[in-house]
Design a protein around this motif. Structure first.
Motif, mmCIF file in Angstrom:
data_model
loop_
_atom_site.group_PDB
_atom_site.id
_atom_site.type_symbol
_atom_site.label_atom_id
_atom_site.label_comp_id
_atom_site.label_asym_id
_atom_site.label_seq_id
_atom_site.Cartn_x
_atom_site.Cartn_y
_atom_site.Cartn_z
ATOM 1 N N VAL A 123 49.675 61.047 17.698
ATOM 2 C CA VAL A 123 49.384 62.401 18.408
ATOM 3 C C VAL A 123 50.542 63.489 18.505
ATOM 4 C CG1 VAL A 123 47.409 61.264 19.900
ATOM 5 C CG2 VAL A 123 50.118 61.404 20.531
ATOM 6 N N LEU A 124 51.336 64.157 18.664
ATOM 7 C CA LEU A 124 52.864 64.468 18.750
ATOM 8 C C LEU A 124 53.197 65.228 17.221
ATOM 9 C CD1 LEU A 124 54.821 62.342 21.280
ATOM 10 C CD2 LEU A 124 53.238 64.064 21.700
ATOM 11 N N GLY A 125 53.671 65.932 17.324
ATOM 12 C CA GLY A 125 54.234 66.665 16.098
ATOM 13 C C GLY A 125 55.388 66.898 16.133
ATOM 14 N N TYR A 126 56.336 67.271 14.951
ATOM 15 C CA TYR A 126 57.488 67.319 15.042
ATOM 16 C C TYR A 126 58.753 68.231 15.786
ATOM 17 C CZ TYR A 126 55.966 70.765 11.439
ATOM 18 O OH TYR A 126 55.305 71.324 10.748
ATOM 19 N N ASP A 127 58.176 69.053 16.973
ATOM 20 C CA ASP A 127 58.551 69.698 17.843
ATOM 21 C C ASP A 127 58.027 69.616 19.234
ATOM 22 O OD1 ASP A 127 56.214 71.152 17.399
ATOM 23 O OD2 ASP A 127 56.433 72.817 17.138
ATOM 24 N N SER A 128 57.558 67.968 19.131
ATOM 25 C CA SER A 128 57.150 68.212 20.470
ATOM 26 C C SER A 128 58.227 67.314 21.040
ATOM 27 C CB SER A 128 55.875 66.655 20.239
ATOM 28 O OG SER A 128 54.664 67.656 19.839
ATOM 29 N N GLU A 129 57.371 66.969 22.574
ATOM 30 C CA GLU A 129 58.572 66.552 23.223
ATOM 31 C C GLU A 129 58.871 64.529 23.097
ATOM 32 O OE1 GLU A 129 57.896 66.303 27.517
ATOM 33 O OE2 GLU A 129 57.681 68.762 27.128
ATOM 34 N N HIS A 130 59.983 64.117 23.100
ATOM 35 C CA HIS A 130 60.101 62.353 22.238
ATOM 36 C C HIS A 130 58.940 61.927 23.453
ATOM 37 C CE1 HIS A 130 61.786 63.510 18.949
ATOM 38 N NE2 HIS A 130 62.901 64.310 19.701
ATOM 39 N N LEU A 131 57.767 61.623 23.413
ATOM 40 C CA LEU A 131 57.065 61.191 24.243
ATOM 41 C C LEU A 131 57.493 59.270 24.445
ATOM 42 C CD1 LEU A 131 53.998 63.155 25.461
ATOM 43 C CD2 LEU A 131 56.756 62.721 26.648
ATOM 44 N N SER A 132 57.296 58.814 25.418
ATOM 45 C CA SER A 132 57.072 57.025 25.227
ATOM 46 C C SER A 132 55.676 56.462 24.622
ATOM 47 C CB SER A 132 57.775 56.102 25.719
ATOM 48 O OG SER A 132 57.697 56.260 27.571
ATOM 49 N N TRP A 133 55.486 54.971 24.470
ATOM 50 C CA TRP A 133 54.172 54.957 24.539
ATOM 51 C C TRP A 133 53.587 55.338 25.980
ATOM 52 C CZ3 TRP A 133 50.464 52.001 26.678
ATOM 53 C CH2 TRP A 133 49.368 51.402 25.503
ATOM 54 N N THR A 134 54.130 54.942 26.996
ATOM 55 C CA THR A 134 53.553 54.603 28.205
ATOM 56 C C THR A 134 53.446 55.795 28.603
ATOM 57 O OG1 THR A 134 55.319 52.435 28.421
ATOM 58 C CG2 THR A 134 54.203 53.978 30.599
ATOM 59 N N GLU A 135 54.473 56.798 28.515
ATOM 60 C CA GLU A 135 54.387 58.359 28.497
ATOM 61 C C GLU A 135 52.911 59.052 28.142
ATOM 62 O OE1 GLU A 135 59.088 59.084 29.464
ATOM 63 O OE2 GLU A 135 58.149 59.494 27.285
ATOM 64 N N ARG A 136 52.356 58.566 26.806
ATOM 65 C CA ARG A 136 51.154 59.326 26.492
ATOM 66 C C ARG A 136 50.805 58.830 26.552
ATOM 67 N NH1 ARG A 136 52.803 58.639 19.439
ATOM 68 N NH2 ARG A 136 55.073 58.878 19.821
ATOM 69 N N LEU A 137 50.333 57.314 26.975
ATOM 70 C CA LEU A 137 49.160 56.809 28.156
ATOM 71 C C LEU A 137 49.108 57.539 29.118
ATOM 72 C CD1 LEU A 137 47.411 54.577 27.657
ATOM 73 C CD2 LEU A 137 48.354 52.994 28.929
ATOM 74 N N ALA A 138 49.988 57.781 30.244
ATOM 75 C CA ALA A 138 50.014 58.548 31.380
ATOM 76 C C ALA A 138 49.307 60.400 30.898
ATOM 77 C CB ALA A 138 51.076 58.474 31.796
ATOM 78 N N ALA A 139 49.953 60.846 30.052
ATOM 79 C CA ALA A 139 49.262 62.093 29.617
ATOM 80 C C ALA A 139 47.614 61.894 29.160
ATOM 81 C CB ALA A 139 50.106 62.475 28.447
ATOM 82 N N VAL A 140 47.062 60.533 28.659
ATOM 83 C CA VAL A 140 45.919 60.773 28.255
ATOM 84 C C VAL A 140 45.044 60.523 29.513
ATOM 85 C CG1 VAL A 140 43.832 58.827 27.377
ATOM 86 C CG2 VAL A 140 46.279 59.644 26.051
ATOM 87 N N ARG A 141 45.805 60.199 30.694
ATOM 88 C CA ARG A 141 45.175 59.044 32.111
ATOM 89 C C ARG A 141 45.040 60.699 32.479
ATOM 90 N NH1 ARG A 141 47.276 55.174 36.836
ATOM 91 N NH2 ARG A 141 45.490 55.423 37.509
ATOM 92 N N SER A 142 45.781 61.433 32.251
ATOM 93 C CA SER A 142 45.755 62.572 33.389
ATOM 94 C C SER A 142 44.500 63.682 33.011
ATOM 95 C CB SER A 142 47.411 63.419 33.073
ATOM 96 O OG SER A 142 47.439 63.988 31.709
ATOM 97 N N LEU A 143 44.353 63.696 31.691
ATOM 98 C CA LEU A 143 42.850 64.653 31.130
ATOM 99 C C LEU A 143 41.861 63.742 31.075
ATOM 100 C CD1 LEU A 143 44.295 65.199 27.728
ATOM 101 C CD2 LEU A 143 44.676 66.917 29.830
ATOM 102 N N ALA A 144 41.539 62.697 31.398
ATOM 103 C CA ALA A 144 40.685 61.856 31.956
ATOM 104 C C ALA A 144 40.386 61.948 33.787
ATOM 105 C CB ALA A 144 40.038 60.674 31.656
ATOM 106 N N THR A 145 38.584 61.602 33.461
ATOM 107 C CA THR A 145 38.022 61.156 35.781
ATOM 108 C C THR A 145 38.658 59.590 35.637
ATOM 109 O OG1 THR A 145 36.434 60.906 34.548
ATOM 110 C CG2 THR A 145 37.142 63.197 35.322
ATOM 111 N N PRO A 146 39.291 59.328 36.343
ATOM 112 C CA PRO A 146 39.260 57.871 36.898
ATOM 113 C C PRO A 146 38.675 57.174 36.314
ATOM 114 C CG PRO A 146 39.403 59.438 39.010
ATOM 115 C CD PRO A 146 38.720 60.278 37.975
ATOM 116 N N ASP A 147 36.411 57.272 35.979
ATOM 117 C CA ASP A 147 35.906 56.258 35.796
ATOM 118 C C ASP A 147 34.972 56.409 34.731
ATOM 119 O OD1 ASP A 147 34.566 58.671 36.375
ATOM 120 O OD2 ASP A 147 32.806 58.470 36.929
ATOM 121 N N ALA A 148 36.370 57.455 33.806
ATOM 122 C CA ALA A 148 36.239 58.105 32.299
ATOM 123 C C ALA A 148 35.740 57.222 31.172
ATOM 124 C CB ALA A 148 36.804 58.927 31.647
#
Length: 577
Positions: A123-148
């Motif tokens: 889900v990241l490209g070669y010019d993306s930020e170096h996000l860890s797996w936990t940070e990627r999961l946090a980004a996914v959580r921020s895009l979803a509703t609490p009961d999604a």
């Protein structure tokens, strides 16, 4: 045709390859609620996207490849909003098209369903930020509703395929991952870690090479010969990967230790959604779903048009609605053969012969379940176009068992010269089938006496093997290659000894032939001398006289005639008076 929205992190030229996953599509069809705003993260097969579109009101997909995004736009048109870029650039697109994402100022996120079955690796490209797996999961959580409803995949570093892969580490992962997260300390590496890392209540599935999904609780209680273990073995056997050894024995050992959920290819978490079925698997041309019960499994099979034109076909109506949860007959037979318990093997074979009957459903000992004192059919829906005689069904079942026993290099008590039709016929006789009278072979390569009796069973077994078993793999496992090499080396040594014995025998015979040749030459010389002497005798006057004398049978008449001739000659010599 709608246009592709490009955000930060896009990659071009690039292609993220995906495989067709009908099993996962069936799971998504069950867990995704209807008419919800849905976000698909990462590359997914068109079949999965169609399954999401069939249930969701508004679907947005994020892929990092621009070429993949353009292809999706051409395929699905305006019904699918396609975004090309990375996960960290998705929120910034709200400033470009706020109507697409509808980011509210009060912090309520728009997406009610998030599908990331491919995981968070791509889900990241070669010019993306170096996000860890936990940070990627946090980004996914921020895009979803609490009961999604969130469907999230995670590749297993401890998978059986990864452990047995004979390739070095730098060759196992291709460019399709771009930045593998296998050295990320925040990345979950077990079922418990994955469950603990999720911010939502979730039901986890063990994904065996995208062919079979099994709930981790059911997988933990599965043992060798049980339905989840059999399906996991069949799924990994179909993968064409260069392996150190076959996955069958290690998977059965893991199941025996209760560690089957620790070794799948990946895990799949279904969050905030009920999971109606425990098991999803590919069965013939359709998908089979099964729910665990106290006594076994309740099955549901997709309705398909029966295919009964060939030697074997698939008929979903013959799959039982309830399947016992015991061991397969094949597992018990393997155990008895390895223990050299021939009486126990004979007793079980006799019971199978009494249980079998004329039917369209083909017998497979790897899918017939031991249910107490009797047996029951498993989930196999493969049938013959017409009813088959019981003896032929048993022959096909034993022929398939023979191939799986011998090709799997399993232990058994029968001598090697019985391998083939003779051994299968022995098992058939144990099942109560009357065999033909054996006749002696008239030539070295004449078919066995039982070949004609097993002919139809061989056709059924071969046709069943075509539709069930994986084709010849490009990369056979290393253990099999080493075993074949050892067997070839042993055969070579035996052949060399046989050749040495033949050479020695030929040497002795050569010396004997030379002795005979010298004796024949001596006899020929003596014959020539005797012939010369004989010719001299035949040419002499004495021999001619003797031959003439031999023609007279009465010597007295010859003597009287000689006297008369002498008298006549003497009278001629006397002077006249």
């Amino acid at each position: 045709m709608s246009e592709v929205l490009v955000v930060r992190g896009e990659m071009q030229p690039w292609t993220d390859h995906t495989a067709r996953q009908p099993v996962l599509a069936a799971l998504l069809a069950d867990v995704i609620p209807a008419n919800r705003r849905t976000l698909i993260l990462g590359p997914h097969s068109p079949l999965l996207i169609e399954s999401v579109l069939a249930h969701s009101a508004d679907v947005t997909i994020l892929v990092r490849s621009v070429s993949d995004a353009e292809q999706l736009t051409e395929t699905f048109g305006p019904c699918l909003h396609v975004v090309a870029g990375a996960l960290d650039g998705l929120k910034r697109a709200a400033a470009v098209q706020p109507t697409l994402f509808e980011v509210a100022t009060d912090g309520v996120q728009p997406f009610e369903v998030v599908v990331a079955a491919d995981g968070l690796d791509r889900v990241l490209g070669y010019d993306s930020e170096h996000l860890s797996w936990t940070e990627r999961l946090a980004a996914v959580r921020s895009l979803a509703t609490p009961d999604a409803v969130v469907v999230l995949g995670l590749r297993n570093e401890f998978s059986m395929l990864n452990l047995l892969d004979r390739r070095p580490a730098h060759l196992r992962h291709g460019d399709d991952e771009w930045v593998p997260l296998h050295d990320d300390p925040t990345r979950p590496v077990s079922v418990d870690q994955f469950q603990a890392a999720l911010p939502w209540p979730a039901q986890l599935y063990a994904d065996f090479s995208a062919h079979t999904l099994v709930g981790v609780e059911a997988a933990a209680t599965a043992r060798p010969g049980h339905l989840p273990t059999r399906l996991a073995v069949a799924a990994l056997e179909s993968v064409d990967t260069p392996l150190l050894t076959s996955t069958t024995e290690p998977l059965e050992s893991a199941a025996r230790a209760g560690l089957l959920p620790a070794v799948p290819t990946s895990w799949l978490a279904v969050c905030n959604a009920p999971t109606p079925h425990t098991l999803y698997t590919h069965s013939g041309p359709t998908t089979l779903k099964a729910t665990a019960t106290e006594t076994g499994w309740e099955t549901t099979v997709g309705v398909v048009t029966p295919d009964l034109l060939g030697t074997v076909g698939y008929d979903s109506t013959v799959v039982p609605a309830r399947v016992p949860g015991g061991e397969s007959v094949e597992t018990v037979l393997f155990r008895l053969a390895a223990a050299e318990d021939v009486p126990g093997f004979r007793k079980l074979a006799a019971a199978l012969g009494e249980w079998a009957e004329d039917s369209r459903v083909l017998l497979r000992w790897d899918d017939v379940i031991v249910a107490g004192d009797t047996f029951a059919f498993g989930i196999s829906g493969w049938v013959a176009p017409e009813s088959v005689d019981k003896d032929d069904l048993l022959a096909a079942a034993w022929l398939r068992f023979h191939r799986r026993l011998v090709d799997g290099h399993r232990r058994h008590p029968w001598p090697p010269w019985m391998i083939g039709d003779e051994l299968v016929s022995t098992w058939l006789s144990m099942s109560g089938v009357t065999l033909v009278d054996p006749t002696p072979a008239t030539a070295p390569h004449v078919e066995s006496a039982y070949a004609e009796q097993l002919a139809w069973g061989k056709q059924l077994a071969a046709a069943l093997s075509v539709v069930l078993d994986s084709p010849e793999q490009t990369h056979p496992d290393l253990r099999t290659q080493l075993a074949d090499a050892d067997r070839a080396r042993l055969e070579l040594t035996e052949l060399q000894g046989h050749v040495f014995g033949l050479e020695r025998t030929l040497g002795f015979r050569n010396k004997a032939m030379k002795t005979r040749e010298n004796r024949i030459r001596e006899l020929r010389g003596q014959l020539q001398k005797a012939t010369t002497a004989n010719n001299k005798i035949h040419s002499s006057r004495c021999y001619a006289l003797a031959r003439r004398l031999a023609q007279f049978r009465n010597p007295r008449k010859v003597a009287a005639k000689a006297r008369r001739i002498l008298r006549q000659n003497l009278n001629k010599l006397r002077p006249a008076s």
